[in-house]
Design an enzyme around this catalytic site. Structure first.
Site, PDB file in Angstrom:
ATOM      1  CE  LYS A   1      -3.687   5.050  -1.838  1.00 50.30           C
ATOM      2  NZ  LYS A   1      -4.602   5.512  -2.946  1.00 50.30           N
TER       3      LYS A   1
ATOM      4  CE1 TYR B   1      -3.992   2.333   0.465  1.00 45.73           C
ATOM      5  CE2 TYR B   1      -2.505   3.260   2.176  1.00 45.73           C
ATOM      6  CZ  TYR B   1      -3.584   3.193   1.291  1.00 45.73           C
ATOM      7  OH  TYR B   1      -4.576   4.240   1.408  1.00 45.73           O
TER       8      TYR B   1
END
Length: 244
Positions: free
Chosen positions: A153, A149
């Site tokens: 990002k 994640y």
């Protein structure tokens, strides 16, 4: 001051729940015609009942060909919010190929694809536009079990800058909003453990998590002419988390 998006058409991905859903509702209330993209038909049906006039598009953005087909005739779009994302949490030593493939497909590749479709339309029409990518404080801070994640990002933040660089000459602005933990229904569930919540809250100077409206208000600001000189930015909505 209330923002007015009358006469503009917006597309929001991940529109079925949380930040995406409330962004659709806010844009709709501000006069925009909104295309709501989600992979869950039931969520879209509920949203259309709540906001008549919203145009639903049901597609899994992890599927490149299906997305291309679903959005190929989406029509003119002036404002784009790339909100769809997945968060598959695994310790680094247990990260799987599937988690990498799904996460990068939705969190990064789909942003490229949807933005290409929308930006090409803007350019062919010769109109300015604004794109907001929903990133995270996890793009700039390592968080335990968030390997994939955080990586997606972090890549999204740089993609935002690259898009701003190359689309700027076409009068298309591109920015990212980087929230802390947001109190969506999922956020409340995931952070209901007081011990887990305290560990994060102790790192946030304002001592609280973000409400959905805090993020939506920032998205609308970045879409509006109020931010007409802002592009390539990554704007934290994190209570000071990234400042510590």
């Amino acid at each position: 001051m209330k923002l007015n998006f009358s006469g503009l058409r917006a597309l929001v991905t991940g529109a079925g729940k949380g930040i995406g859903r409330d962004t659709v509702k806010a844009l709709h209330a501000s006069g925009a015609k909104v295309v709501a993209v989600s992979r869950t038909r039931e969520d879209l049906d509920n949203l259309v009942r709540e906001c008549p006039g919203v145009e639903p598009v049901c597609v899994d953005l992890a599927d490149w060909e299906a997305t291309e087909q679903a959005l190929s005739n989406v029509g003119p779009v002036d404002l784009l919010v790339n909100n769809a994302a997945v968060a598959l949490l695994q310790p680094f030593l247990e990260v799987t190929k599937e988690a990498c493939d799904v996460s990068f497909s939705v969190n990064l590749r789909a942003v490229i694809q949807v933005s290409q479709i929308v930006a090409r339309g803007m350019i062919s029409r010769g109109v300015p536009g604004a794109i907001v990518n929903v990133s995270s404080q996890a793009s700039q801070r390592a968080l335990t079990n968030h390997t994939v994640y955080c990586s997606t990002k972090g890549a999204l933040d740089m993609l935002t800058k690259m898009m701003a660089l190359e689309l700027g000459p076409h009068k298309i602005r591109v920015n990212a909003v980087n929230p802390t933990v947001v109190m969506t229904p999922m956020g409340r569930t995931n952070w209901s453990d007081p011990h887990k919540a305290k560990a994060m809250l102790d790192r946030i100077p304002l001592g609280k998590f973000a409400e959905v409206e805090n993020v939506v208000d920032t998205i609308l600001f970045l879409l509006s002419n109020r931010s007409s000189m802002t592009t390539g930015s990554t704007l934290p909505v994190d209570g000071g988390f990234l400042a510590t």
